[in-house]
Every structure is written in structure tokens, then in C-alpha cells.
Design a protein around this motif. Structure first.
Motif, PDB file in Angstrom:
ATOM      1  N   THR A 116     -18.070  25.931  -9.543  1.00  0.00           N
ATOM      2  CA  THR A 116     -17.314  25.796 -10.789  1.00  0.00           C
ATOM      3  C   THR A 116     -16.438  24.543 -10.756  1.00  0.00           C
ATOM      4  OG1 THR A 116     -15.438  27.189 -10.085  1.00  0.00           O
ATOM      5  CG2 THR A 116     -17.295  28.299 -11.185  1.00  0.00           C
ATOM      6  N   TYR A 117     -15.865  24.254  -9.589  1.00  0.00           N
ATOM      7  CA  TYR A 117     -15.063  23.033  -9.463  1.00  0.00           C
ATOM      8  C   TYR A 117     -15.931  21.793  -9.635  1.00  0.00           C
ATOM      9  CZ  TYR A 117     -10.537  24.840  -7.827  1.00  0.00           C
ATOM     10  OH  TYR A 117      -9.312  25.431  -7.748  1.00  0.00           O
ATOM     11  N   ILE A 118     -17.090  21.773  -9.021  1.00  0.00           N
ATOM     12  CA  ILE A 118     -17.965  20.600  -9.093  1.00  0.00           C
ATOM     13  C   ILE A 118     -18.361  20.318 -10.530  1.00  0.00           C
ATOM     14  CG2 ILE A 118     -20.245  19.707  -8.452  1.00  0.00           C
ATOM     15  CD1 ILE A 118     -19.834  21.336  -5.756  1.00  0.00           C
ATOM     16  N   VAL A 119     -18.809  21.343 -11.242  1.00  0.00           N
ATOM     17  CA  VAL A 119     -19.203  21.161 -12.639  1.00  0.00           C
ATOM     18  C   VAL A 119     -17.996  20.736 -13.478  1.00  0.00           C
ATOM     19  CG1 VAL A 119     -20.052  22.346 -14.706  1.00  0.00           C
ATOM     20  CG2 VAL A 119     -21.166  22.734 -12.498  1.00  0.00           C
ATOM     21  N   GLY A 120     -16.886  21.432 -13.315  1.00  0.00           N
ATOM     22  CA  GLY A 120     -15.683  21.097 -14.075  1.00  0.00           C
ATOM     23  C   GLY A 120     -15.188  19.691 -13.797  1.00  0.00           C
ATOM     24  N   ASP A 121     -15.192  19.291 -12.530  1.00  0.00           N
ATOM     25  CA  ASP A 121     -14.739  17.943 -12.174  1.00  0.00           C
ATOM     26  C   ASP A 121     -15.675  16.872 -12.732  1.00  0.00           C
ATOM     27  OD1 ASP A 121     -12.494  18.883 -10.858  1.00  0.00           O
ATOM     28  OD2 ASP A 121     -13.386  18.752  -8.862  1.00  0.00           O
ATOM     29  N   LEU A 122     -16.982  17.130 -12.697  1.00  0.00           N
ATOM     30  CA  LEU A 122     -17.931  16.168 -13.247  1.00  0.00           C
ATOM     31  C   LEU A 122     -17.715  15.968 -14.746  1.00  0.00           C
ATOM     32  CD1 LEU A 122     -21.205  17.093 -11.343  1.00  0.00           C
ATOM     33  CD2 LEU A 122     -19.945  14.935 -11.193  1.00  0.00           C
ATOM     34  N   ILE A 123     -17.331  17.036 -15.434  1.00  0.00           N
ATOM     35  CA  ILE A 123     -17.052  16.921 -16.870  1.00  0.00           C
ATOM     36  C   ILE A 123     -15.696  16.268 -17.105  1.00  0.00           C
ATOM     37  CG2 ILE A 123     -16.598  18.254 -18.976  1.00  0.00           C
ATOM     38  CD1 ILE A 123     -18.635  20.340 -17.861  1.00  0.00           C
ATOM     39  N   ALA A 124     -14.700  16.640 -16.308  1.00  0.00           N
ATOM     40  CA  ALA A 124     -13.324  16.213 -16.554  1.00  0.00           C
ATOM     41  C   ALA A 124     -13.012  14.787 -16.127  1.00  0.00           C
ATOM     42  CB  ALA A 124     -12.359  17.169 -15.841  1.00  0.00           C
ATOM     43  N   ILE A 125     -13.554  14.357 -15.010  1.00  0.00           N
ATOM     44  CA  ILE A 125     -13.182  13.035 -14.484  1.00  0.00           C
ATOM     45  C   ILE A 125     -13.734  11.938 -15.399  1.00  0.00           C
ATOM     46  CG2 ILE A 125     -13.451  11.406 -12.566  1.00  0.00           C
ATOM     47  CD1 ILE A 125     -13.632  13.899 -10.712  1.00  0.00           C
ATOM     48  N   PRO A 126     -12.868  11.085 -15.913  1.00  0.00           N
ATOM     49  CA  PRO A 126     -13.322  10.001 -16.798  1.00  0.00           C
ATOM     50  C   PRO A 126     -13.811   8.804 -15.970  1.00  0.00           C
ATOM     51  CG  PRO A 126     -10.933   9.977 -16.653  1.00  0.00           C
ATOM     52  CD  PRO A 126     -11.408  11.152 -15.841  1.00  0.00           C
ATOM     53  N   PHE A 127     -15.018   8.924 -15.434  1.00  0.00           N
ATOM     54  CA  PHE A 127     -15.535   7.914 -14.522  1.00  0.00           C
ATOM     55  C   PHE A 127     -15.541   6.515 -15.133  1.00  0.00           C
ATOM     56  CE2 PHE A 127     -17.370  11.853 -12.849  1.00  0.00           C
ATOM     57  CZ  PHE A 127     -17.002  11.740 -11.528  1.00  0.00           C
ATOM     58  N   SER A 128     -15.965   6.385 -16.386  1.00  0.00           N
ATOM     59  CA  SER A 128     -16.023   5.051 -16.992  1.00  0.00           C
ATOM     60  C   SER A 128     -14.629   4.450 -17.129  1.00  0.00           C
ATOM     61  CB  SER A 128     -16.717   5.104 -18.355  1.00  0.00           C
ATOM     62  OG  SER A 128     -16.017   5.959 -19.231  1.00  0.00           O
ATOM     63  N   THR A 129     -13.649   5.271 -17.437  1.00  0.00           N
ATOM     64  CA  THR A 129     -12.271   4.797 -17.529  1.00  0.00           C
ATOM     65  C   THR A 129     -11.713   4.512 -16.138  1.00  0.00           C
ATOM     66  OG1 THR A 129     -11.924   6.091 -19.526  1.00  0.00           O
ATOM     67  CG2 THR A 129      -9.953   5.398 -18.334  1.00  0.00           C
ATOM     68  N   LEU A 130     -11.995   5.401 -15.228  1.00  0.00           N
ATOM     69  CA  LEU A 130     -11.459   5.293 -13.877  1.00  0.00           C
ATOM     70  C   LEU A 130     -11.942   4.031 -13.165  1.00  0.00           C
ATOM     71  CD1 LEU A 130      -9.770   6.903 -11.797  1.00  0.00           C
ATOM     72  CD2 LEU A 130     -11.894   7.916 -11.031  1.00  0.00           C
ATOM     73  N   PHE A 131     -13.203   3.683 -13.372  1.00  0.00           N
ATOM     74  CA  PHE A 131     -13.771   2.542 -12.664  1.00  0.00           C
ATOM     75  C   PHE A 131     -13.873   1.281 -13.517  1.00  0.00           C
ATOM     76  CE2 PHE A 131     -15.505   6.248 -10.313  1.00  0.00           C
ATOM     77  CZ  PHE A 131     -14.833   5.999  -9.119  1.00  0.00           C
ATOM     78  N   SER A 132     -13.202   1.289 -14.671  1.00  0.00           N
ATOM     79  CA  SER A 132     -13.198   0.080 -15.491  1.00  0.00           C
ATOM     80  C   SER A 132     -12.181  -0.914 -14.935  1.00  0.00           C
ATOM     81  CB  SER A 132     -12.873   0.415 -16.956  1.00  0.00           C
ATOM     82  OG  SER A 132     -11.507   0.700 -17.087  1.00  0.00           O
ATOM     83  N   LYS A 133     -12.324  -2.145 -15.314  1.00  0.00           N
ATOM     84  CA  LYS A 133     -11.406  -3.176 -14.838  1.00  0.00           C
ATOM     85  C   LYS A 133     -10.153  -3.275 -15.694  1.00  0.00           C
ATOM     86  CE  LYS A 133     -14.956  -5.878 -12.611  1.00  0.00           C
ATOM     87  NZ  LYS A 133     -15.558  -7.174 -12.422  1.00  0.00           N
ATOM     88  N   GLU A 134     -10.167  -2.653 -16.852  1.00  0.00           N
ATOM     89  CA  GLU A 134      -9.015  -2.700 -17.746  1.00  0.00           C
ATOM     90  C   GLU A 134      -7.999  -1.629 -17.332  1.00  0.00           C
ATOM     91  OE1 GLU A 134     -10.181  -2.349 -21.829  1.00  0.00           O
ATOM     92  OE2 GLU A 134     -12.005  -3.481 -21.467  1.00  0.00           O
ATOM     93  N   PRO A 135      -6.737  -1.983 -17.305  1.00  0.00           N
ATOM     94  CA  PRO A 135      -5.726  -0.967 -16.981  1.00  0.00           C
ATOM     95  C   PRO A 135      -5.620   0.057 -18.103  1.00  0.00           C
ATOM     96  CG  PRO A 135      -4.681  -3.042 -17.565  1.00  0.00           C
ATOM     97  CD  PRO A 135      -6.153  -3.292 -17.531  1.00  0.00           C
ATOM     98  N   ARG A 136      -5.374   1.292 -17.739  1.00  0.00           N
ATOM     99  CA  ARG A 136      -5.259   2.380 -18.711  1.00  0.00           C
ATOM    100  C   ARG A 136      -3.860   2.991 -18.631  1.00  0.00           C
ATOM    101  NH1 ARG A 136      -9.079   0.810 -21.322  1.00  0.00           N
ATOM    102  NH2 ARG A 136     -11.188   1.270 -20.744  1.00  0.00           N
ATOM    103  N   SER A 137      -3.414   3.446 -19.755  1.00  0.00           N
ATOM    104  CA  SER A 137      -2.147   4.178 -19.751  1.00  0.00           C
ATOM    105  C   SER A 137      -2.433   5.617 -19.369  1.00  0.00           C
ATOM    106  CB  SER A 137      -1.485   4.123 -21.119  1.00  0.00           C
ATOM    107  OG  SER A 137      -2.294   4.772 -22.072  1.00  0.00           O
TER     108      SER A 137
END
Length: 139
Positions: A116-137
Motif C-alpha cells: 500500500t505504501y509503494i502504490v501510494g508513494d508512486l502516486i503521491a511523489i511528484p517525480f517530474s517536479t522533484l527532479f526538475s531544474k526549476e525551483p518549486r515553492s
């Protein structure tokens, strides 16, 4: 603003709340009433230091989830840690036991919760935002 739509704020906060309740609660119970937890989940006899070490890690994850509810992006590393160690545990501990036809209650329960954690984390983690070069608020 459109890139902000890639962040599933509800899922992100939901996974932190799930971590607070499930991991934090389990870790706290393992520290406060270890005998009852070992009996209830049929844990085999083990070194109490290692048992309580894992309990402390779980409790720490639950406690870290509290500020994560307020600043979800700043604490996404908590979800990443879970997303890495839980599949490793499944692959190297649970699956080999299951392939041998062994289904200890505590392993089955951990495996189900970890999935349940694996599925939930895969949905929740914003990978494209997290690994983008632009800073995020952080929200």
C-alpha cells in the motif's frame, strides 16, 4: 501555475498522514508494549535491541510526517526512502519466504502494508517536479 497541477497535494498529504498513523503508531506500540506486539503479530524471538531499533525508525518516520503535512515538498525524501526500502525488503525477504511456501503472519502483514505504501508513494511523489531544474515553492 500549470506545472503545479502535476503535484497531487491530497495524495502527498495523505501519504504523510498514513505514515504518521501507521508507521508512527506501530513504532510507538513496539516501544511501549513490545511483548503485546510480538505476540499479536507472532514475531519470532529476536534481539530486543534490533526490534526496538526498527521501532525507533518507524516512530521517527511518523514524527517526521507531522511537519511534512505542513510542508509536503520539503519532506518528500521521507516518501522516497519508503519507496526504496520497502520494495527491497519485499524482494529480498518476503518473496523468497513466499516462494518456499512460508507465510508467517508478520511477513504477510508487513508485505501487504508495504504494498500500500509503494502504490501510494508512486502516486503521491511528484517525480517530474522533484527532479526538475526549476525551483518549486512548498505548500
Amino acid at each position: 501555475m500549470e506545472k503545479d497541477l502535476r503535484i497531487r497535494w491530497g495524495w502527498l498529504k495523505g501519504m504523510y498522514l498514513y505514515t504518521l498513523i501507521t508507521a508512527g503508531g506501530t513504532g510507538f506500540a513496539m516501544l511501549v508494549i513490545p511483548g503485546a506486539i510480538q505476540t499479536a503479530f507472532r514475531f519470532p524471538a529476536q534481539d530486543p535491541v534490533i526490534f526496538k531499533l526498527y521501532a525507533c525508525v518507524l516512530l521517527a518516520a511518523g514524527l517526521i510526517a507531522i511537519p511534512a503535512l505542513l510542508f509536503p515538498l520539503k519532506f518528500v525524501s521521507l516518501l522516497l526512502l519508503q519507496l526504496v526500502y520497502k520494495p527491497i525488503w519485499l524482494a529480498l525477504v518476503a518473496v523468497p519466504l513466499f516462494l518456499k511456501g512460508q507465510f508467517p503472519l508478520h511477513v504477510v502483514l508487513f508485505a501487504a502494508v508495504f504494498l500500500t505504501y509503494i502504490v501510494g508513494d508512486l502516486i503521491a511523489i511528484p517525480f517530474s517536479t522533484l527532479f526538475s531544474k526549476e525551483p518549486r515553492s512548498s505548500r
